[in-house]
Design a protein around this motif. Structure first.
Motif, PDB file in Angstrom:
ATOM      1  N   PHE A   1      13.187 -25.373 -22.006  1.00  0.00           N
ATOM      2  CA  PHE A   1      13.049 -23.918 -22.061  1.00  0.00           C
ATOM      3  C   PHE A   1      14.302 -23.373 -22.714  1.00  0.00           C
TER       4      PHE A   1
ATOM      5  N   MET B   1      15.133 -23.819 -11.724  1.00  0.00           N
ATOM      6  CA  MET B   1      14.449 -22.679 -12.316  1.00  0.00           C
ATOM      7  C   MET B   1      12.950 -22.892 -12.174  1.00  0.00           C
ATOM      8  N   LYS B   2      12.220 -21.800 -12.160  1.00  0.00           N
ATOM      9  CA  LYS B   2      10.763 -21.862 -12.147  1.00  0.00           C
ATOM     10  C   LYS B   2      10.261 -21.257 -13.444  1.00  0.00           C
ATOM     11  N   ILE B   3       9.501 -22.043 -14.198  1.00  0.00           N
ATOM     12  CA  ILE B   3       9.018 -21.624 -15.515  1.00  0.00           C
ATOM     13  C   ILE B   3       7.544 -21.246 -15.413  1.00  0.00           C
TER      14      ILE B   3
ATOM     15  N   SER C   1       2.736 -23.408 -13.783  1.00  0.00           N
ATOM     16  CA  SER C   1       4.171 -23.191 -13.586  1.00  0.00           C
ATOM     17  C   SER C   1       4.844 -24.550 -13.486  1.00  0.00           C
TER      18      SER C   1
ATOM     19  N   ASN D   1       8.765 -26.672 -12.767  1.00  0.00           N
ATOM     20  CA  ASN D   1      10.159 -26.656 -12.339  1.00  0.00           C
ATOM     21  C   ASN D   1      11.041 -27.085 -13.499  1.00  0.00           C
ATOM     22  N   ALA D   2      12.254 -26.585 -13.513  1.00  0.00           N
ATOM     23  CA  ALA D   2      13.202 -26.924 -14.571  1.00  0.00           C
ATOM     24  C   ALA D   2      14.602 -26.925 -13.986  1.00  0.00           C
TER      25      ALA D   2
ATOM     26  N   VAL E   1      12.543 -29.058 -18.734  1.00  0.00           N
ATOM     27  CA  VAL E   1      11.295 -28.800 -18.012  1.00  0.00           C
ATOM     28  C   VAL E   1      10.791 -30.102 -17.406  1.00  0.00           C
TER      29      VAL E   1
ATOM     30  N   ASN F   1       8.644 -17.364 -19.117  1.00  0.00           N
ATOM     31  CA  ASN F   1       9.647 -16.684 -18.298  1.00  0.00           C
ATOM     32  C   ASN F   1      10.249 -17.693 -17.325  1.00  0.00           C
ATOM     33  N   ALA F   2      11.551 -17.593 -17.155  1.00  0.00           N
ATOM     34  CA  ALA F   2      12.251 -18.473 -16.213  1.00  0.00           C
ATOM     35  C   ALA F   2      12.837 -17.625 -15.092  1.00  0.00           C
ATOM     36  N   GLU F   3      12.510 -17.978 -13.873  1.00  0.00           N
ATOM     37  CA  GLU F   3      13.047 -17.274 -12.701  1.00  0.00           C
ATOM     38  C   GLU F   3      14.167 -18.122 -12.093  1.00  0.00           C
TER      39      GLU F   3
END
Length: 374
Positions: free
Chosen positions: A220, A238-240, A249, A251-252, A276, A295-297
């Protein structure tokens, strides 16, 4: 009769006047202001930020030809998987006339030298058989014949390479066969049969025949504002989420933070990259495509089991913060302005470090009714 009509009209006008006066008087009276009452409670908070970016393969390679020519055949299409070394396209060589003329001249010269070497060898062989020349002299003539033979073979192969782009001795490794340099998915083939292509050299980058990428190793890439970049640490989870695939979705893990900012719309932005993780996602990763918006949270900070109130209950005054605590005496409720120390906020609720206890009630926003709307 006329007298009674005038009286009735007068009464109606007086009633309208008195009603209007009473209505305006009532509207001018101050209304009791009412507030919502909120309760302090124990909760967990997370401060997160959303970073926009896109999904890209980590290793994306442009396959270029080793020779100039014309695309004669395309053996693959975008979306297909290729192994390293697999042929993607074939190129027909358009020889340079100067190089072709030089190669043909070299062949003619090598042929003449070979013929002369053969004549010399036949003569020396006859004399050697009659023991009229020594073995050393005969060996020298035989060596010259071998060299002349090899020189003509090399000249003929050079001519084949210039003319056809391939020689008989190295047909399997022909530079006219454009091969994948890595294993992966073909993302794009920007040429068509009949297009002219040039090889990469010091003067140009060469023509891209195909773009190949390993779609099992994605990253990402996005940008984060300078006000938040200081809270990032390499390795943060991070959550993508992908805009085109709302039900998917991933995980990253953050693996790169740019040391230099770039200006975007007047704000300083720092590039970030995250690896990712495609394993154990439970999703069909075959639908992923290079360049998807995502989007990455990222959780910048968190606090577990802390005292919180809605942030709307906080009054900010300079560097100080206050709440209005509900106090009830003799059935009457009052609001007491109380200083508090705040902590982490998630944008909705805020941590109270001191000044309140659990189950304290505080004043919230004003209740808006039709009566106090302007």
């Amino acid at each position: 009769m006329k007298k009674y009509s005038k009286l009735i009209v007068a009464v109606i006008i007086a009633a309208i006047f008195i009603g209007t006066f009473v209505f305006l008087w009532q509207k001018s009276q101050p209304k009791e202001v009412q507030y919502t009452v909120l309760e302090a409670r124990m909760d967990s908070l997370q401060k997160t930020t959303i970073i926009t970016g896109k999904i890209e393969p980590r290793n994306e390679v442009n396959v270029k030809p080793q020779i100039s020519g014309i695309i004669a055949e395309l053996l693959k299409e975008p979306g297909q998987f290729v192994q390293q070394g697999e042929v993607i396209a074939k190129v027909k060589v358009i020889p340079d006339m100067q190089q072709l003329s030089s190669a043909e001249s070299r062949v003619r010269l090598a042929t003449m030298n070979l013929k002369q070497a053969q004549v010399d060898y036949d003569r020396e062989e006859a004399l050697h058989n009659q023991q009229l020349v020594s073995d050393d002299e005969f060996d020298k003539v035989r060596q010259q014949l071998r060299q002349a033979t090899e020189e003509r073979s090399a000249a003929e192969e050079a001519l084949q390479v210039v003319r056809d782009g391939v020689s008989k001795s190295n047909a399997s490794a022909s530079s006219t066969l454009i091969r994948a340099t890595i294993s992966g998915v073909i993302l794009d083939i920007p040429v068509k049969v009949g297009n002219s292509v040039i090889n990469s050299n010091t003067f140009n980058d060469g023509t891209t025949i195909a773009t190949v990428a390993n779609m099992n190793d994605l990253i990402f890439r996005g940008n984060i504002d300078e006000t938040e970049v200081g809270q990032l640490v390499i390795g943060m989870p991070m959550k993508i989420t992908i805009g085109a695939l709302q039900d998917m979705s991933f995980n990253a893990a953050l693996e790169y933070i740019s040391p230099k900012a770039t200006e975007s719309n007047g704000a300083n932005q720092f590039e970030i990259k995250a690896a990712v993780r495609l394993e154990n996602t439970g999703s069909n990763t075959a639908t992923l495509r290079s360049g998807y918006s995502a989007n990455a949270e990222i959780v910048l900070a968190s606090a577990d089991n802390v005292l919180t109130v809605p942030e709307s209950a906080i009054e900010f005054s300079g560097d100080s913060t206050f709440v209005y605590v509900v106090k009830t005496e003799n059935g009457d409720s009052t609001f007491v302005r109380t200083p508090v120390t705040t902590g982490l906020s998630d944008g909705v609720n805020i941590q109270i470090k001191s000044g309140l206890t659990a189950n304290d009630r505080v004043r919230g926003p004003q209740i808006i009714t039709d009566d106090n709307k302007e």
